[in-house]
Design a protein around this motif. Structure first.
Motif: not given
Lengths: 180, 132
Positions: B77-93
């Motif tokens: 789950i941590l791996d999944l959430l880390n991907i989402l955080k990276e996405y957000e940091d790159d401008g993803g909603e």
């Protein structure tokens, strides 16, 4: 009687405690999920205690399955660890006790980790869990992460006892209390 | 990009239900997670999120409704959430909603710890188990 036998005892203290679950044998997914589900039908458990015992049970049972030195080959060819699982009820607590032989090489890190866990308060344990969880050098199914989660969920120290069997193996017993 | 649908089961192991939809950007992980091989199960989900966040790049809603997961699963789950955080940091909603039993204090602390670990804002949504 030594304390290991006290931990696993089925008949010595019937007036002060009741056995709610007692199992000895191979611990595979089928047994873990069956006994896990059974925890939910034990009438004496409160909702809060049930949830906590369920979580602790899964971690401890998985540790037996993966790390018990006593391996049993099942018909499907899979080899699983074997051990003992007991859920006892006393006046104030429920106590989940597991026991299994363990290779001495595996024992030292578990003992060190348990000692560390027992020296930490709740918030420190949470921080330790986070540190271990994000450390990619530690295997995802490491028993250490499971023991941290067990201590956090229980809110009580891990009561561990080791009895040497031979030069390579010891009997590892762990008792975890959950307050009623 | 293919959607992922895995129907959860509660037999010899506990398989969570997975509904990852590439058209709507809505991803749901629900049920219980206690698996024979956690890495084998979650790696395709990690790969799917990596592909979505690098190629589709549309707004996402990630819903977690797990009533139980073991510690092996907690790493995935941590791996999944880390991907989402990276996405957000790159401008993803990205919106992350985590539904949990209002009486499950341990789960509540777990979600808080994931927020600390990832820096991701997670909407904590308590529910009454009897109504779930």
């Amino acid at each position: 009687m030594n304390t290991i036998n006290k931990k696993l005892s089925l008949g010595q203290s019937l007036f002060s405690e009741e056995i709610r679950i007692s199992y000895k044998g191979p611990v595979d997914g089928k047994i873990i999920t069956f006994l896990g589900d059974y925890i939910y039908v034990i009438n004496e458990l409160s909702e809060k205690a049930t949830r906590k015992i369920f979580k602790i049970f899964f971690e401890l049972a998985e540790n037996i399955s993966k790390y018990s030195a006593d391996k049993i080959k099942l018909k499907d060819g899979k080899e699983v660890g074997s051990g003992t699982i007991i859920l006892k009820e006393t006046v104030q607590n429920f106590i989940l006790v597991t026991g299994n032989p363990i290779k001495n090489n595996d024992l030292i890190p578990v003992m060190e980790n348990s000692k560390n866990i027992n020296n930490l308060g709740h918030d420190e344990l949470r921080e330790y869990k986070r540190e271990v969880r994000k450390d990619n050098t530690i295997k995802k199914d490491s028993p250490n992460i499971g023991l941290i989660a067990v201590a956090l969920t229980s809110g009580n120290p891990l009561d561990i006892e080791i009895n040497p069997i031979d030069d390579e193996t010891s009997y590892f017993s762990l008792a975890v209390k959950v307050d009623k | 990009m293919e959607n992922i649908y895995i129907e959860g089961s509660h037999t010899n192991f506990f398989v969570p239900t997975v509904e990852f939809n590439a058209e709507t950007g809505v991803c749901v992980l629900s049920g219980e997670s206690f698996l024979e091989d956690t890495i084998e199960f979650y790696d395709p989900l990690v790969q799917w999120l990596e592909e979505y966040t690098s190629e589709i790049k549309k707004p996402m809603t990630f819903e977690i409704k797990l009533t139980y997961f073991n510690t092996s699963t907690s790493r995935s789950i941590l791996d999944l959430l880390n991907i989402l955080k990276e996405y957000e940091d790159d401008g993803g909603e990205i919106i992350v909603n985590w539904h949990y039993d209002e009486d499950d204090i341990d789960m509540e602390e777990d979600i808080e710890d994931y927020m600390l670990d990832t820096g991701l804002e997670i909407n904590m949504i308590p529910f009454d188990e009897d109504e779930f």
